[in-house]
Write an enzyme that holds these catalytic residues in place. Structure first.
Site, mmCIF file in Angstrom:
data_model
loop_
_atom_site.group_PDB
_atom_site.id
_atom_site.type_symbol
_atom_site.label_atom_id
_atom_site.label_comp_id
_atom_site.label_asym_id
_atom_site.label_seq_id
_atom_site.Cartn_x
_atom_site.Cartn_y
_atom_site.Cartn_z
ATOM 1 N N ASP A 194 15.692 2.767 33.545
ATOM 2 C CA ASP A 194 14.952 1.996 34.542
ATOM 3 C C ASP A 194 16.007 1.356 35.431
ATOM 4 O O ASP A 194 17.000 0.816 34.919
ATOM 5 C CB ASP A 194 14.084 0.928 33.860
ATOM 6 C CG ASP A 194 13.131 0.219 34.812
ATOM 7 O OD1 ASP A 194 13.515 -0.044 35.973
ATOM 8 O OD2 ASP A 194 12.008 -0.111 34.393
ATOM 9 N N LEU A 211 15.960 -1.302 36.833
ATOM 10 C CA LEU A 211 16.021 -2.728 36.586
ATOM 11 C C LEU A 211 17.113 -3.065 35.568
ATOM 12 O O LEU A 211 17.559 -4.190 35.478
ATOM 13 C CB LEU A 211 14.660 -3.236 36.082
ATOM 14 C CG LEU A 211 14.467 -4.744 36.069
ATOM 15 C CD1 LEU A 211 14.552 -5.309 37.481
ATOM 16 C CD2 LEU A 211 13.131 -5.096 35.465
ATOM 17 N N SER A 212 17.575 -2.076 34.834
ATOM 18 C CA SER A 212 18.569 -2.271 33.791
ATOM 19 C C SER A 212 19.968 -1.923 34.284
ATOM 20 O O SER A 212 20.263 -0.752 34.526
ATOM 21 C CB SER A 212 18.222 -1.381 32.588
ATOM 22 O OG SER A 212 19.312 -1.304 31.703
ATOM 23 N N PRO A 213 20.868 -2.922 34.403
ATOM 24 C CA PRO A 213 22.241 -2.594 34.805
ATOM 25 C C PRO A 213 22.954 -1.751 33.741
ATOM 26 O O PRO A 213 23.839 -0.967 34.061
ATOM 27 C CB PRO A 213 22.903 -3.959 34.981
ATOM 28 C CG PRO A 213 22.100 -4.887 34.128
ATOM 29 C CD PRO A 213 20.693 -4.344 34.136
ATOM 30 N N SER A 229 21.517 0.609 32.023
ATOM 31 C CA SER A 229 21.097 1.975 32.315
ATOM 32 C C SER A 229 21.981 2.576 33.397
ATOM 33 O O SER A 229 22.344 3.753 33.344
ATOM 34 C CB SER A 229 19.638 2.010 32.779
ATOM 35 O OG SER A 229 18.745 1.759 31.730
#
EC number: 2.5.1.18
Length: 183
Positions: free
Chosen positions: A13, A15-17, A19
């Site tokens: 996602d 939104l996930s650094p 990731s």
């Protein structure tokens, strides 16, 4: 001719650094390790039940469905907007700007943005999120390695050495020397 590529699925996602870190490393290593990287936009809210990136992830799902060759670039641009430039990725105009900066035409980007509210896109994003949960995901990123008939689920962006071991490959750091020479 070398061995057939092994398959890695990256559930992520924007939104996930974390990731993002995993995404960049796996994109760099896909040719070095002879892996087939399958990018799987996943709704972290479906895993953690609280997120503000639904429209961005629906947009990436639409990109994967209609222009899969652009998924890597559009994903990267959304991360750049959010985590490098502190810009919005939830408003339609922000998503369009990211898509165009990544190389989609304005017309393509608008068409994909129109798709994000369709049942087909919502269903696909939900299905991919459910697959990640079935693998045991409890957050993102999750990398699923399909190697020698076995499936291995790795959580986090700090598991690259373990992934290299599973693949029988050498871990050369986040920027491998072959890529470092081109940078």
């Amino acid at each position: 001719m070398g061995p057939l590529p092994r398959t890695l699925e990256l559930f992520y996602d924007v939104l996930s650094p974390y990731s993002w870190l995993c995404f960049e490393v796996l994109c760099r290593y896909q040719k070095i390790w002879n892996i087939k990287l399958q990018l799987q936009p996943t709704l972290i809210a479906g895993i953690m039940k609280d997120s503000g990136s639904v429209s961005a992830m629906q947009f990436l799902t639409a990109v994967k469905m209609e222009n899969p060759e652009m998924l890597e670039k559009v994903s990267r641009e959304l991360w750049m907007r959010l985590w490098s430039r502190e810009q919005d990725i939830s408003e339609p105009q922000s998503i369009l700007a990211a898509a165009e900066k990544a190389g989609l035409s304005a017309e393509q980007a608008r068409g994909l943005l129109e798709m994000i509210s369709t049942a087909e896109v919502k269903k696909k994003l939900r299905e991919v999120t459910e697959v990640a949960c079935k693998y045991g995901a409890f957050g993102l990123p999750v990398t699923v390695a399909h190697v020698d008939g076995q499936t291995h689920m790795l959580f986090g962006s700090d598991r690259m050495e373990l992934l290299a071991y599973l693949l029988g490959e050498k871990w050369m750091g986040p920027v491998p020397p072959t890529l470092n020479a081109r940078l």
